[in-house]
Design an enzyme around this catalytic site. Structure first.
Site, PDB file in Angstrom:
ATOM      1  CB  THR A 179      -0.813   0.097   1.231  1.00  0.00           C
ATOM      2  OG1 THR A 179      -1.589   1.220   1.228  1.00  0.00           O
ATOM      3  CG2 THR A 179      -0.392  -0.230   2.509  1.00  0.00           C
ATOM      4  CG  HIS A 223       3.508 -12.786  15.761  1.00  0.00           C
ATOM      5  ND1 HIS A 223       4.698 -13.087  15.442  1.00  0.00           N
ATOM      6  CD2 HIS A 223       3.980 -12.381  17.011  1.00  0.00           C
ATOM      7  CE1 HIS A 223       5.537 -13.067  16.096  1.00  0.00           C
ATOM      8  NE2 HIS A 223       5.189 -12.421  17.377  1.00  0.00           N
TER       9      HIS A 223
END
Length: 494
Positions: free
Chosen positions: A413, A465
């Site tokens: 982005t 994660h």
């Protein structure tokens, strides 16, 4: 053959198709035909917007448009009939269906509480009820409470009712003369004031007792304006008194501000905005996000951008910093392939992928979408530039296909185009990482032992994660920075 069977074979109905992967609804943006128009098999009849893109729909029949079931701007469930076509317009008027056997007229019976009134059509799931097809349970009359007028009760229930002339009020004895009281709300005796649910909520939010509000609506209904008027401070009464010396001015007590409804806008959540919101909520509360940051001297990369613009192999292609950041991201993933994975919650498995579908977040008039470049890891720099330009152009035109927005593995982005240093981006659902590329700015920087003006940017990498631990994520981000600091690694590492 009965008349109804002939009509069924003559009129063909076209249903809203699933134009994406498991999409459940679409909004009709524009009709290209009207009733009476001649259409042919394969002709585009309308444009619809799904949760992913705008798509044109072709009709699979030849004939004349008989009816458009929905107007523009209406969201329709997949599988719902949106248009019907008369495939044999030369057959003349539609044959009427056989009438039922005549029966002696009888007074219509009141419908049971759970019975659908006659003449109403079943409501399709997802559209809400039309004004003429709303079904409500009749209110039970409480003992000792006079019935509401028929027209008023019908209005509060959400549908029309035949007007009934009110019965003349019975004469009552005139009370003894008394001071005229302040006006109060006209409400049914022993009943609560008449107001629709939104008005009741407004009164509750403003702390207004509806029993003290003077109604101005038809049949004594309290309107929103009545509630706002009751919330406004009452004007001081005029008093005739001898002229006296005015006392010192006293500051008036603060009055709570009342926001008028005409100063607010309400926009239905649908299309791309609805899909984006749902995806971001699902991602934010499903994948445990970690975001790491690194500030990078990209002076050499910015020089390379200028050199590539003069390169004959890049002639006619759009070369910008985002192109080189994308290439650096792909090279870093190739060096750390375990990053390119997905978490399969249903099967409790990690899916490692040998391909990289690179998503590019694109701002469009319909909202933010993330189409992706398939097998971006195998593209040369000119090929990557070509596909990146096509992806952005198609997205801004609103023509991105649902397939182009499916199957992404990682995303970039570019928040720097808005002058933003960096951010903490949220993962696209099903992806493992997203890289935010911040604004490139001229800043003081220690270069070869001296403070110099250098072109600097900040990168932010968010990752899942569950898939990527701190070490792997840090190594990935450091490699991206290393390529941008020393762009020759595009050759040595790539």
């Amino acid at each position: 053959m009965t008349a109804s069977t002939a009509n069924d074979q003559r009129f063909r109905e076209f249903k809203m198709p699933d134009v994406g992967e498991g999409l459940t609804e679409a909004e009709i943006l524009k009709w290209y035909v009207q009733p009476g128009d001649t259409v042919t098999d394969g002709q585009v009849v309308c444009e619809v917007e799904t949760a992913k893109a705008a798509v044109e729909l072709p009709i699979p029949y030849d004939g004349v448009v008989h009816e458009l079931n929905f107007g523009e701007g209406v969201t329709v469930d997949v599988g719902t009939v949106i248009i019907s076509v008369d495939t044999d317009p030369g057959a003349g008027p539609v044959a009427p269906a056989a009438a039922p056997a005549a029966e002696a007229p009888a007074a219509p019976a009141a419908p049971e509480e759970d019975e659908e009134p006659q003449g109403r059509q079943a409501v399709l799931v997802g559209y809400g009820a039309a004004p003429s097809s709303t079904k409500r349970r009749p209110r039970r009359q409480q003992p000792g409470v006079p019935a509401q007028p028929a027209a008023l009760q019908a209005e509060l229930n959400g549908h029309a009712a035949p007007a009934v002339a009110p019965a003349p009020a019975a004469p009552v004895a005139a009370p003894a003369p008394a001071p005229a009281p302040a006006p109060v709300a006209s409400a049914p005796a022993a009943g609560r004031p008449l107001a629709k649910p939104p008005v009741r909520k407004l009164a509750k939010d403003l702390g207004i007792d509806l029993a003290t509000v003077t109604p101005t609506g038809p049949e004594g209904i309290i309107t929103r304006e009545d509630v706002y008027a009751a919330a406004a401070p009452a004007p001081a009464p005029a008093v005739t008194a001898p002229a006296v010396t005015a006392p010192a001015a006293v500051a008036p007590a603060p009055v709570p501000a009342v926001v008028s409804a005409d100063r607010e806008r309400r926009v239905p959540v649908k299309g791309v905005r609805k899909a984006t919101a749902q995806a971001m909520v699902a991602s934010a509360f499903t994948a445990p996000h970690v975001t790491e940051f690194i500030t990078v001297d990209v002076t050499r990369t910015m020089k390379l951008v200028q050199e590539l613009k003069q390169d004959p192999d890049m002639a006619g292609l759009r070369v910008n910093p985002l192109l080189l950041v994308a290439k650096a991201f792909l090279i870093a993933i190739r060096r750390h392939p375990d990053v390119n994975a997905a978490w399969d919650e249903a099967n409790q498995e990690i899916v490692y992928k040998d391909y990289i579908n690179l998503g590019i977040a694109a701002a469009t008039p319909r909202g933010l979408i993330v189409p992706n470049i398939k097998d971006a890891g195998t593209k040369t720099l000119p090929q990557l530039a070509t596909e990146l330009a096509e992806l952005v152009s198609t997205a801004r035109e609103g023509k991105t296909s649902p397939a182009a927005m499916s199957g992404g593995t990682v995303t970039i982005t570019n928040v720097g185009v808005f002058g933003v240093d960096t951010g903490t981006p949220i993962l696209n659902p099903g992806e493992s990482a997203i890289l935010a590329f911040g604004a490139v700015k001229l800043q003081p920087w220690v270069h070869k032992g001296k403070v110099k003006a250098r072109q600097v940017t900040t990168l932010a990498l968010s990752f899942d994660h569950r898939l990527i631990d701190g070490e792997l994520g840090s190594r990935l981000l450091a490699d991206i920075a290393a390529v941008l600091e020393q762009p020759r690694r595009l050759i040595t590492w790539g």
